[in-house]
Design an enzyme around this catalytic site. Sequence first.
Site, PDB file in Angstrom:
ATOM      1  N   ASP A 124      15.224  -8.774  10.703  1.00 16.80           N
ATOM      2  CA  ASP A 124      13.705  -9.326   9.708  1.00 16.80           C
ATOM      3  C   ASP A 124      13.686 -10.043   8.594  1.00 16.80           C
ATOM      4  OD1 ASP A 124      12.128  -8.319  11.819  1.00 16.80           O
ATOM      5  OD2 ASP A 124      11.712  -6.288  10.608  1.00 16.80           O
ATOM      6  N   ARG A 176      15.902   2.342   7.956  1.00 20.89           N
ATOM      7  CA  ARG A 176      15.809   1.886   9.419  1.00 20.89           C
ATOM      8  C   ARG A 176      16.497   2.494  10.533  1.00 20.89           C
ATOM      9  NH1 ARG A 176      14.082  -4.241  11.551  1.00 20.89           N
ATOM     10  NH2 ARG A 176      13.000  -3.695  13.479  1.00 20.89           N
ATOM     11  N   ARG A 183      13.235   7.279   8.270  1.00 22.37           N
ATOM     12  CA  ARG A 183      11.839   6.778   8.488  1.00 22.37           C
ATOM     13  C   ARG A 183      10.904   7.899   9.524  1.00 22.37           C
ATOM     14  NH1 ARG A 183      11.094   1.692  12.246  1.00 22.37           N
ATOM     15  NH2 ARG A 183      12.730   1.748  13.422  1.00 22.37           N
ATOM     16  N   HIS A 222     -12.394  -1.259 -20.993  1.00 28.20           N
ATOM     17  CA  HIS A 222     -12.415  -1.633 -22.482  1.00 28.20           C
ATOM     18  C   HIS A 222     -13.724  -0.997 -22.973  1.00 28.20           C
ATOM     19  CE1 HIS A 222     -13.720  -4.957 -19.817  1.00 28.20           C
ATOM     20  NE2 HIS A 222     -14.566  -5.361 -20.927  1.00 28.20           N
ATOM     21  N   GLU A 252      -2.135  -3.140   0.150  1.00 25.34           N
ATOM     22  CA  GLU A 252      -1.173  -2.115  -0.491  1.00 25.34           C
ATOM     23  C   GLU A 252      -1.967  -1.657  -1.836  1.00 25.34           C
ATOM     24  OE1 GLU A 252       0.979  -4.142   2.782  1.00 25.34           O
ATOM     25  OE2 GLU A 252      -0.046  -5.128   0.877  1.00 25.34           O
TER      26      GLU A 252
END
Length: 623
Positions: free
Chosen positions: A424, A474, A318, A77, A366
């Site tokens: 999972d 996967r 993957r 800004h 991340e």
Amino acid sequence: MEGYHKPDQQKLQALKDTANRLRISSIQATTAAGSGHPTSCCSAAEIMAVLFFHTMRYKSQDPRNPHNDRFVLSKGHAAPILYAVWAEAGFLPEAELLNLRKISSDLDGHPVPKQAFTDVATGSLGQGLGVACGMAYTGKYFDKASYRVYCLLGDGELSEGSVWEAMAFASIYKLDNLVAILDINRLGQSDPAPLQHQMDIYQKRCEAFGWHAVIVDGHSVEELCKAFGQAKHQPTAIIAKTFKGRGITGVEDKESWHGKPLPKNMAEQIIQEIYSQIQSKKKILATPPQEDAPSVDIANIRMPSLPSYKVGDKIATRKAYGQALAKLGHASDRIIALDGDTKNPTFSEIFKKEHPDRFIECYIAEQNMVSIAVGCATRNRTVPFCSTFAAFFTRAFDQIRMAAISESNINLCGSHCGVSIGEDGPSQMALENLAMFRSVPTSTVFYPSDGVVTEKAVELAANTKGICFIRTSRPENAIIYNNNEDFQVGQAKVVLKSKDDQVTVIGAGVTLHEALAAAELLKKEKINIRVLDPFTIKPLDRKLILDSARATKGRILTVEDHYYEGGIGEAVSSAVVGEPGITVTHLAVNRVPRSGKPAELLKMFGIDKDAIAQAVRGLITKA
């Protein structure tokens, strides 16, 4: 940088004069615009003057020269003072500053890369330091050059967790070519910053993160010169005690002035007061850089050979991604990989094994990983590929959004997509990411369905501008393409067809293989279906989809391991909307899933071969 040589009084006065000219320009520009943040600019005037006209080394008429020191204005800004700096340096006409925020001007309210002196867009607070870390990492470890990286942060944004992710990263990788300047002006947007002027606490926090931290009077050009001149073998934080609105009588250090320009009459009076303190109009010339950054060419990076898979063999996309990236790494030493402590399940560990010096472990951060990639990609120094579970990119969406505004060229691979990951459970299942990445303006979304096309996707991503996302799965699935098959962005493939096809079925990844299995079931009932692999969900191959639909009586069935909202089904529906005689039926995950075996979950959520076959029968019967 070794040793400190105190500037003489003439130079110190020239820096004070420069700071006051920057103040005046910031006030004039924001008053002319009728909006902006003059008080945030004024707190940083001495910092910017010392940085650009004493400390930094750069070519003022070539802002993106690869040898130049880098600067990131994390407190975006305060853009007017950045623009004022480049006018002071002679790159911008001073009159252009009065066009701030106009639609006809490149001087946006916050920095954007259409400005030659801006590497990355800022304004979404807390992201600049991560980008600066990527630049510094590239300078130290890839370019092995002497350019340094400076990042100016506001105290308000120090509440952002992403700042501290970046602080940790810089310390871990000993980025001694990085300097963060903390503009501690005490006041946030609506309230004082939480620590106000408790400078010792800021210092202790920075030191706890492994930084050399020094407290200075941020309005003393002499103290700033000394602080910038202290070279340390670790990243440096200059913690500058400043006052918001410095130099503006009646406004300095007062609340409720954030983001407010001065009224014209008030501005004129304040400008006269500041101008009276300027002793010389003489401008300081920028110091040129040492020219030791290597020449880099990242155009047209191609795989050294064709894929080497056999039709029918099984591999998870993957894993194919990891193999492909390692292979592409042999084609250019500017291909780099970043991961968020998931390199074993994402298989980026294959790249690390073959190219250890070009692998960056970002750990479980991340947001910072994406910012690091953006920084590494600036000035076309590298081609970064980031990988993690696709679900975890969702927390970095703001960084991805800002990367698009930054016109950044980065590649993101998200693994473990959909319910097909199995046991999972839902916290690990990316079921929103097609919607997320499709919404990004500069994005290309790849969804490979076998090893061959995954390798092609990696190669294409490396050569495609913008944000590229590769969605990998996967489960292991069969190779369906020949190694010499050609793939292009926006070009789908008909995987199965006959002259008697009654429905076009579009699937990707796991569901493409379920569609092929459904075709075998239906064939026994003398029902033929056409199976399409879209390859890229954005852009979509509208022509092939329409041609296939018209050849199958206008019937399209989409099936995806993703929520209904924003995925393949909605992309296809948008592509064919308004076309007469075409109907689109969707199969997708309709609620938050649970743990289970992949086959059980595909069945439970109605996206397996049996569900596809049943839907096809229903479409034919309905007709």
